[in-house]
Design a protein around this motif. Structure first.
Motif, PDB file in Angstrom:
ATOM      1  N   LYS A   1     -49.746 -37.980   7.757  1.00 10.07           N
ATOM      2  CA  LYS A   1     -48.446 -36.968   7.291  1.00 10.07           C
ATOM      3  C   LYS A   1     -48.494 -37.504   5.824  1.00 10.07           C
ATOM      4  CE  LYS A   1     -47.119 -34.831  10.548  1.00 10.07           C
ATOM      5  NZ  LYS A   1     -47.585 -33.264  11.153  1.00 10.07           N
TER       6      LYS A   1
ATOM      7  N   SER B   1     -34.864 -31.134  13.865  1.00  5.18           N
ATOM      8  CA  SER B   1     -36.562 -31.294  14.922  1.00  5.18           C
ATOM      9  C   SER B   1     -37.669 -30.250  13.612  1.00  5.18           C
ATOM     10  CB  SER B   1     -35.888 -30.235  16.418  1.00  5.18           C
ATOM     11  OG  SER B   1     -35.894 -30.709  17.345  1.00  5.18           O
ATOM     12  N   VAL B   2     -38.239 -31.351  12.736  1.00  7.04           N
ATOM     13  CA  VAL B   2     -39.620 -30.597  12.315  1.00  7.04           C
ATOM     14  C   VAL B   2     -40.602 -29.127  13.139  1.00  7.04           C
ATOM     15  CG1 VAL B   2     -41.710 -30.897  11.330  1.00  7.04           C
ATOM     16  CG2 VAL B   2     -39.922 -32.525  11.536  1.00  7.04           C
TER      17      VAL B   2
ATOM     18  N   MET C   1     -43.370 -34.143   3.372  1.00  2.00           N
ATOM     19  CA  MET C   1     -41.898 -34.907   3.927  1.00  2.00           C
ATOM     20  C   MET C   1     -41.130 -34.327   3.631  1.00  2.00           C
ATOM     21  SD  MET C   1     -39.358 -36.301   5.491  1.00  2.00           S
ATOM     22  CE  MET C   1     -40.924 -37.352   7.109  1.00  2.00           C
TER      23      MET C   1
ATOM     24  N   GLU D   1     -40.135 -30.549   4.202  1.00  2.00           N
ATOM     25  CA  GLU D   1     -39.678 -30.769   5.282  1.00  2.00           C
ATOM     26  C   GLU D   1     -38.165 -30.408   4.855  1.00  2.00           C
ATOM     27  OE1 GLU D   1     -40.195 -29.813   7.824  1.00  2.00           O
ATOM     28  OE2 GLU D   1     -42.689 -29.551   7.635  1.00  2.00           O
TER      29      GLU D   1
ATOM     30  N   GLU E   1     -42.660 -27.926  14.091  1.00  2.00           N
ATOM     31  CA  GLU E   1     -44.283 -27.847  14.455  1.00  2.00           C
ATOM     32  C   GLU E   1     -44.852 -27.130  15.253  1.00  2.00           C
ATOM     33  OE1 GLU E   1     -45.437 -31.111  14.187  1.00  2.00           O
ATOM     34  OE2 GLU E   1     -43.874 -31.974  13.412  1.00  2.00           O
TER      35      GLU E   1
ATOM     36  N   GLY F   1     -41.611 -35.075  16.918  1.00  2.00           N
ATOM     37  CA  GLY F   1     -41.868 -34.396  15.796  1.00  2.00           C
ATOM     38  C   GLY F   1     -40.571 -33.961  15.470  1.00  2.00           C
ATOM     39  N   GLN F   2     -39.753 -34.840  15.892  1.00  2.00           N
ATOM     40  CA  GLN F   2     -37.685 -34.898  16.151  1.00  2.00           C
ATOM     41  C   GLN F   2     -37.861 -36.011  14.733  1.00  2.00           C
ATOM     42  OE1 GLN F   2     -35.321 -35.918  19.014  1.00  2.00           O
ATOM     43  NE2 GLN F   2     -33.803 -34.287  18.068  1.00  2.00           N
ATOM     44  N   LEU F   3     -36.944 -35.654  13.680  1.00  4.90           N
ATOM     45  CA  LEU F   3     -37.061 -36.610  12.456  1.00  4.90           C
ATOM     46  C   LEU F   3     -35.498 -36.633  12.607  1.00  4.90           C
ATOM     47  CD1 LEU F   3     -37.826 -37.374   9.403  1.00  4.90           C
ATOM     48  CD2 LEU F   3     -37.153 -34.953   9.158  1.00  4.90           C
TER      49      LEU F   3
ATOM     50  N   GLN G   1     -36.671 -41.507  10.087  1.00  4.35           N
ATOM     51  CA  GLN G   1     -37.754 -41.926  11.692  1.00  4.35           C
ATOM     52  C   GLN G   1     -37.974 -41.048  11.546  1.00  4.35           C
ATOM     53  OE1 GLN G   1     -35.613 -45.362  14.378  1.00  4.35           O
ATOM     54  NE2 GLN G   1     -36.074 -46.444  13.178  1.00  4.35           N
ATOM     55  N   LEU G   2     -39.259 -40.871  11.969  1.00  2.00           N
ATOM     56  CA  LEU G   2     -40.375 -39.744  12.827  1.00  2.00           C
ATOM     57  C   LEU G   2     -40.383 -40.019  13.884  1.00  2.00           C
ATOM     58  CD1 LEU G   2     -41.056 -36.167  12.342  1.00  2.00           C
ATOM     59  CD2 LEU G   2     -42.823 -37.298  11.702  1.00  2.00           C
ATOM     60  N   ASP G   3     -40.304 -39.649  14.972  1.00  3.90           N
ATOM     61  CA  ASP G   3     -40.727 -39.813  16.573  1.00  3.90           C
ATOM     62  C   ASP G   3     -42.082 -38.811  16.795  1.00  3.90           C
ATOM     63  OD1 ASP G   3     -39.956 -37.261  17.953  1.00  3.90           O
ATOM     64  OD2 ASP G   3     -38.215 -38.313  18.574  1.00  3.90           O
TER      65      ASP G   3
END
Length: 286
Positions: free
Chosen positions: A189, A233-234, A194, A197, A236, A217-219, A212-214
């Motif tokens: 990324k 949720s980003v 960022m 988003e 995706e 794709g959840q921020l 944090q981004l897991d």
């Protein structure tokens, strides 16, 4: 020089010496200690205290004494790497306290543990029933490691023959209102991505304490204001559709290049299946 000032200077000097000595010996010295390391630590601490308060004694002689004692565990570590017997003698060996579900009273008495102390160690491992334990070993550090009986172990996806996607450690991408470019680059990324988003979420960068981004794709965002916490949720969806389209195209390509008729039909069938799945996902995302 006043005595109190001399004590302060000596104390600061010993602190610096011990800090660098510990750095040389490594992280093992600040973890759980073996008997040998425990004795060395007590002795070095006593020497350090004597140097600080013993104003009539030589500071240099005290430092030399500390270095001499520190060289002993350093040399012992090097030798124990090559000798199992020496390692067992200096660091000790694990002792089995429970085997095949039975408490070994002889080993328990050998370590001077009561059944109450054993039950306390088991409770620290979230084990309250002695009958649930298949095997338990007391490590040289005093920690008890426990293996539960097969029927008492938690169920895992592998027990059900289920395949699950691998989990990756979450990446801290924002800290104290600043974007961590290195962390973003490690997951493919960019800084611009960022910021875009955050604009979608209508959150200002300077208001974010940590983000944090897991791997899904959840921020997860925590703002400086403790009354606000955002789990977003980003989006995706486009990436997912593009990936599935590529897989579907690959299946069609495999079908064209397959020599066996059975393999060709299998690729075509799965390609059609994937095409329907993509259409369903597109409808859900609209």
């Amino acid at each position: 020089m006043p005595e109190y000032l001399s004590v302060i200077i000596r104390g600061a000097g010993i602190l610096v010496v011990l800090f660098f000595v510990t750095k040389v010996l490594g992280k093992k010295q600040i973890s759980e200690l073996s008997f040998f390391e425990y004795v060395i630590g007590i002795t070095v601490g006593s020497i350090g205290a004597e140097i600080i308060t013993g104003l009539d004694r030589s500071f240099i002689h005290g430092v030399v004494g500390i270095l001499a004692f520190i060289l002993i565990p350093f040399a012992a570590d090097l030798l124990s790497l090559k000798s199992k017997k020496l390692r067992d003698f200096l660091e000790g060996k694990g002792l089995v306290l429970i085997e095949n579900g039975n408490v070994l009273e002889k080993n328990l008495k050998k370590e001077r543990y009561t059944i109450d102390e054993l039950m306390e160690l088991l409770r620290r491992k979230d084990v309250f029933n002695l009958s649930d334990v298949e095997y338990a070993i007391l490590e040289p550090t005093g920690d008890l490691n426990v293996l539960l009986k097969r029927e008492k172990q938690p169920l895992t996806p592998s027990d059900l023959n289920l395949k699950v996607a691998p989990m990756k450690a979450p990446r801290t991408v924002i800290m104290d209102g600043e974007i961590m470019d290195e962390a973003l680059e490690s997951i493919g990324k960019s800084n611009e991505w960022m910021k875009s988003e955050l604009e979608k979420l209508e959150i200002k960068l300077e208001n974010i304490f940590i983000g944090q981004l897991d791997s899904s794709g959840q921020l997860i965002i925590d703002q400086f204001d403790d009354n606000i916490s955002t789990n977003a949720s980003v989006d995706e969806g486009p990436y997912l559709i593009a990936t599935l389209n590529k897989c579907q195209a690959d299946l069609e390509l495999f079908a064209l290049s397959a020599h066996e008729e059975q393999a060709k039909l299998m690729y075509i069938k799965n390609s059609e299946k994937l095409k329907r799945i993509i259409q369903d996902i597109k409808q859900d995302l609209q």
